[in-house]
Design a protein around this motif. Structure first.
Motif, short mmCIF file in Angstrom:
data_model
loop_
_atom_site.label_atom_id
_atom_site.label_comp_id
_atom_site.label_asym_id
_atom_site.label_seq_id
_atom_site.Cartn_x
_atom_site.Cartn_y
_atom_site.Cartn_z
N LEU A 72 0.83 -1.20 0.00
CA LEU A 72 0.00 0.00 0.00
C LEU A 72 0.87 1.25 0.00
N TYR A 73 1.88 1.27 0.86
CA TYR A 73 2.80 2.42 0.90
C TYR A 73 3.49 2.61 -0.45
N ARG A 74 3.91 1.52 -1.05
CA ARG A 74 4.66 1.58 -2.31
C ARG A 74 3.83 2.21 -3.41
N VAL A 75 2.60 1.73 -3.61
CA VAL A 75 1.79 2.22 -4.74
C VAL A 75 1.25 3.62 -4.48
N LEU A 76 1.06 3.98 -3.21
CA LEU A 76 0.57 5.33 -2.92
C LEU A 76 1.70 6.36 -2.99
N ASN A 77 2.93 5.91 -3.05
CA ASN A 77 4.05 6.83 -3.19
C ASN A 77 4.69 6.76 -4.57
N MET A 78 4.03 6.08 -5.50
CA MET A 78 4.39 6.17 -6.92
C MET A 78 3.62 7.35 -7.50
N ASN A 79 4.23 8.09 -8.37
CA ASN A 79 3.57 9.27 -8.92
C ASN A 79 3.25 9.05 -10.40
N TYR A 80 2.01 8.70 -10.68
CA TYR A 80 1.56 8.48 -12.05
C TYR A 80 0.05 8.64 -12.11
N THR A 81 -0.44 9.08 -13.23
CA THR A 81 -1.89 9.25 -13.43
C THR A 81 -2.40 8.48 -14.64
N THR A 82 -1.48 7.91 -15.41
CA THR A 82 -1.85 7.03 -16.53
C THR A 82 -1.00 5.77 -16.44
N LEU A 83 -1.48 4.72 -17.04
CA LEU A 83 -0.76 3.45 -17.01
C LEU A 83 0.24 3.39 -18.16
N SER A 84 1.45 2.95 -17.86
CA SER A 84 2.46 2.81 -18.91
C SER A 84 2.10 1.63 -19.82
N GLU A 85 2.70 1.59 -20.99
CA GLU A 85 2.46 0.50 -21.94
C GLU A 85 3.80 -0.11 -22.34
N PRO A 86 4.23 -1.15 -21.66
CA PRO A 86 5.48 -1.81 -22.01
C PRO A 86 5.48 -2.31 -23.46
N ALA A 87 6.65 -2.48 -24.01
CA ALA A 87 6.76 -2.97 -25.39
C ALA A 87 6.07 -4.31 -25.56
N LYS A 88 6.21 -5.20 -24.57
CA LYS A 88 5.55 -6.51 -24.66
C LYS A 88 4.04 -6.38 -24.60
N ALA A 89 3.54 -5.39 -23.87
CA ALA A 89 2.09 -5.16 -23.82
C ALA A 89 1.58 -4.68 -25.17
N LYS A 90 2.33 -3.81 -25.81
CA LYS A 90 1.93 -3.33 -27.14
C LYS A 90 1.92 -4.47 -28.15
N GLU A 91 2.93 -5.33 -28.08
CA GLU A 91 2.99 -6.46 -29.00
C GLU A 91 1.83 -7.42 -28.79
N LEU A 92 1.49 -7.67 -27.52
CA LEU A 92 0.35 -8.54 -27.23
C LEU A 92 -0.95 -7.94 -27.73
N LEU A 93 -1.12 -6.64 -27.58
CA LEU A 93 -2.33 -5.99 -28.09
C LEU A 93 -2.40 -6.11 -29.60
N ARG A 94 -1.27 -5.95 -30.26
CA ARG A 94 -1.23 -6.11 -31.71
C ARG A 94 -1.64 -7.54 -32.09
N GLU A 95 -1.12 -8.52 -31.38
CA GLU A 95 -1.49 -9.91 -31.64
C GLU A 95 -2.98 -10.14 -31.41
N TYR A 96 -3.49 -9.52 -30.35
CA TYR A 96 -4.91 -9.71 -30.05
C TYR A 96 -5.79 -9.10 -31.13
N LYS A 97 -5.44 -7.91 -31.60
CA LYS A 97 -6.22 -7.28 -32.66
C LYS A 97 -6.31 -8.20 -33.88
N GLU A 98 -5.19 -8.81 -34.23
CA GLU A 98 -5.18 -9.68 -35.41
C GLU A 98 -5.89 -11.00 -35.14
N PHE A 99 -5.81 -11.48 -33.89
CA PHE A 99 -6.55 -12.69 -33.51
C PHE A 99 -8.05 -12.44 -33.58
#
Length: 535
Positions: free
Chosen positions: A385-412
C-alpha cells in the motif's frame, strides 16, 4: 389527532432522546412502542367520551417508524454516484459507519440495510422492507459520492495522494468502500526467510522475477495494483493478465490485490457482464478482479464492459429490487488463458486494453506459502500500500511486450486486420483497388478456414480497412484513398492474383510464360477506393 400523526409525533419525540448517544436498537424499539402506546391510551380516553372508536395499541413498529428511526439515528442518505438522475428511486441508499470494519464509509448493500432495519423490527418481511426503502427514497437527504481523484479511503483514514497526508474520516466525504489496510508511512520491504527450504523472499525481488527481470512489465504490474487502490483516478483501461499456460502467477497477483481490497474486490467474468442481475456486485466494488474466464469465448456484446472501463452510467438491477443508476469508479483486471473473440472491433474498444504477459511457468516449482502466507502478512500488505501510494503516475504505462500482445490480439480478434498485416507486405502493386483487395480477402479467408466464407460484405470490408489501415502505415507504407485513378498497364503485375485464382482480374491475353497469369487486366483501369503505397 389522526392515528398516524399521533404515532409519528410520539416517535420523533422519543427518538430525540437517543440522538448523539450510544444506544441498543432493541431498547430504542421498546421505548418507541411504549411512548406511542402511552399517547394512544391518553387519546383513547378522549375518544371514548366523544363517541369515536379507540385506537389500537402497537405490538411492533410500523414501517414508517422504522424509516424514521433509520433517518434519525443511523444517518441514512441517498447517494448520487455522478449519474445526474432526477428519480430518487434510482439513487443508492447508504448508511454511514461510525465504527467497526467499515468505519468511515457508507454501506449500500440491501443485505446490510435489511439487517440494520431488522435490528429494530426482527419480524420485518421483504414487503415491509421495500416499503421502508420507498419511504427513505422520499425523505432521506441526498449526498454526492466523493469524486476527488486524489483521495483514497484506507483503513485508518483518508489519504491525500497529491500531498501524501493522511486525515481523519468524515461523513462529508462519501466513500462506498475503503482499503482495509492501514497506511503506514514507515512501512518497509521486509525479507522473509523460510527455514524449511532456506529461501529468502521479498516482494520487490519477487515481482521482478515474476516477469523474468523485465522491469518495464513488472513496474506496469505495480501500476495496475495501484490503479485498484486509487479507483477515482479514472484509468480508462482494463488490465488483461494473459498467459496460456497455467501456474504463471496471474492468480497469485490477484490474490495479493484481494488481500489489499477486502470486500471491495469483486469477481465478474467477461461472459457475465451482459446478464441480468450480474452487475449488482459492482455497487460496492473498488475493483473487479476475475481469476478465470472461459478460453477462446465469443463476446457478442461488450457495451457493459466498455461502460465499466470508461466510468459511464449503468442501470444495475438486483433481484427483487428496482434498478439503480450507477457510475462505476474503479479498475478492472481480467485473467485470460486464451484470447476472447469479440464482435466489437473498434479502436475505441482496443485502446481500453492493457495486456500484461504472464509467460513464466511455475509448474513443479511452486512455493505455495507465498500466496497462502507471505501475501497475507500485515507488514507485506502495508508495504505494498505504501509503495503504490508513493508512486507518482496518473496514466498506465504500456510496455513494449504489452503493445505487441495488443497487436497480436487485434489480429486474432479481427481477420481483416490479420489479412492486412499478412498480405500488404506481399502485394507487388503500389495501388490496390478495394474491390480487388476484397476479392483477395475472401479467397484468403476461405483458404484459412476450409473454404468457409467470412460473410463480410464489400462496404463493411472497406469501412474496416479504412479504420485499421493507419495501424500499418508506418510499417508497410500504405494509406487509404478515395476515388483514385488507377491505370493497369503492362508493368502492373500481381502474382497473388494467380496464387488465389482471381482470374477475373487477370489479363488473359498476356501469354509470356514468365508473367502469365499475374498481369492485371488493363480493362480494369478506372477510379477506385484504394490502398496506396506511399513513395
Amino acid at each position: 389527532m389522526t392515528y398516524e400523526n399521533l404515532i409519528l409525533e410520539a416517535t420523533d419525540d422519543i427518538l430525540d432522546n437517543f440522538v448523539g448517544t450510544s444506544f441498543v436498537p432493541s431498547v430504542v424499539s421498546e421505548d418507541v412502542i411504549n411512548a406511542c402506546n402511552n399517547e394512544i391510551i391518553m387519546e383513547n380516553t378522549t375518544r371514548v367520551h366523544t363517541g369515536f372508536t379507540k385506537y389500537k395499541q402497537l405490538t411492533t413498529l410500523t414501517t414508517v417508524q422504522v424509516a424514521r428511526i433509520l433517518l434519525k439515528l443511523e444517518e441514512v442518505k441517498q447517494i448520487d454516484t455522478g449519474t445526474d438522475v432526477h428519480n430518487n428511486d434510482k439513487l443508492l441508499l447508504g448508511v454511514y459507519q461510525k465504527s467497526g470494519d467499515d468505519r468511515g464509509t457508507y454501506i449500500t448493500g440491501n443485505t446490510d440495510l435489511r439487517r440494520l432495519a431488522r435490528n429494530y423490527k426482527p419480524s420485518m418481511t421483504t414487503k415491509e422492507f421495500n416499503e421502508v426503502c420507498s419511504m427513505l427514497h422520499d425523505t432521506a437527504p441526498i449526498v454526492k459520492r466523493c469524486e476527488e481523484k486524489n483521495l483514497v479511503a484506507v483503513n485508518n483514514g483518508i489519504f491525500h495522494y497529491d500531498t501524501k497526508v493522511l486525515e481523519s474520516f468524515t461523513p462529508d466525504l462519501v466513500f462506498l468502500t475503503k482499503i482495509p489496510v492501514d497506511y503506514n508511512h514507515a512501512a518497509q520491504n521486509i525479507v522473509i526467510h523460510n527455514p524449511i527450504d532456506g529461501t529468502d523472499w521479498d516482494i520487490e525481488s519477487w515481482m521482478i522475477d515474476m516477469f523474468d527481470n523485465d522491469t518495464e512489465v513488472s513496474e506496469c504490474c505495480w501500476e495496475s495494483i495501484g490503479a485498484c487502490i486509487r479507483p477515482l483516478q479514472g484509468w480508462d483501461k482494463c488490465a488483461f493478465f494473459y498467459g496460456e499456460a497455467g501456474n504463471g502467477g496471474k492468480g497469485t497477483i490477484c490474490s495479493l490485490i484481494r488481500n489489499l481490497l477486502g470486500r471491495g474486490a469483486v469477481s465478474l467474468p467477461l461472459s457475465d457482464m451482459d446478464k441480468r442481475f450480474s452487475l449488482e456486485p459492482v455497487l460496492h466494488a473498488t475493483a473487479i478482479i476475475t481469476d478465470e474466464n472461459k478460453v477462446n469465448e465469443y463476446l457478442d456484446d461488450v457495451s457493459n464492459l466498455k461502460a465499466l472501463i470508461t466510468n459511464d452510467v449503468l442501470s444495475i438491477e438486483a433481484k427483487f429490487q428496482m434498478p439503480v443508476s450507477f457510475r462505476y469508479k474503479g479498475f478492472m483486471i481480467q485473467c485470460l488463458n486464451g484470447m476472447p473473440k469479440v464482435r466489437d472491433k473498434s479502436d475505441s474498444f482496443y485502446r481500453r486494453q492493457l495486456f500484461l504477459p504472464f509467460f513464466k511457468c511455475f509448474t513443479g516449482k511452486e512455493r505455495k506459502y507465498i500466496k497462502n502466507d507471505y501475501l497475507k502478512r500485515k507488514e507485506v500488505l502495508e508495504y505494498v500500500l505504501y509503495r503504490v501510494l508513493n508512486m507518482n503516475y496518473t496514466t498506465l504505462s504500456e510496455p513494449a511486450k504489452a503493445k505487441e500482445l495488443l497487436r497480436e490480439y487485434k489480429e486474432f480478434n479481427d481477420p481483416i486486420r490479420r489479412f492486412l498485416s499478412e498480405m500488404l507486405p506481399e502485394l507487388k502493386l503500389n495501388r490496390i483497388p478495394m474491390t480487388m483487395l476484397y476479392d483477395l480477402y475472401n479467397a484468403w479467408y476461405c483458404k484459412q478456414n476450409n473454404n468457409k466464407p467470412d460473410g463480410t460484405n464489400q462496404n463493411t470490408f472497406t469501412r474496416q480497412v479504412k479504420q485499421v489501415i493507419s495501424d500499418y502505415t508506418a510499417e508497410s507504407g500504405f494509406v487509404f484513398a478515395n476515388d483514385t485513378k488507377i491505370n493497369f498497364d503492362k508493368d502492373n503485375l500481381e502474382p497473388l492474383l494467380k496464387d488465389y485464382k482471381l482470374y477475373h482480374w487477370i489479363d488473359g491475353r498476356y501469354s509470356e510464360a514468365d508473367n502469365f497469369g499475374v498481369r492485371v487486366d488493363p480493362a480494369k483501369s478506372g477510379k477506385y477506393k484504394s490502398v496506396i503505397m506511399r513513395k
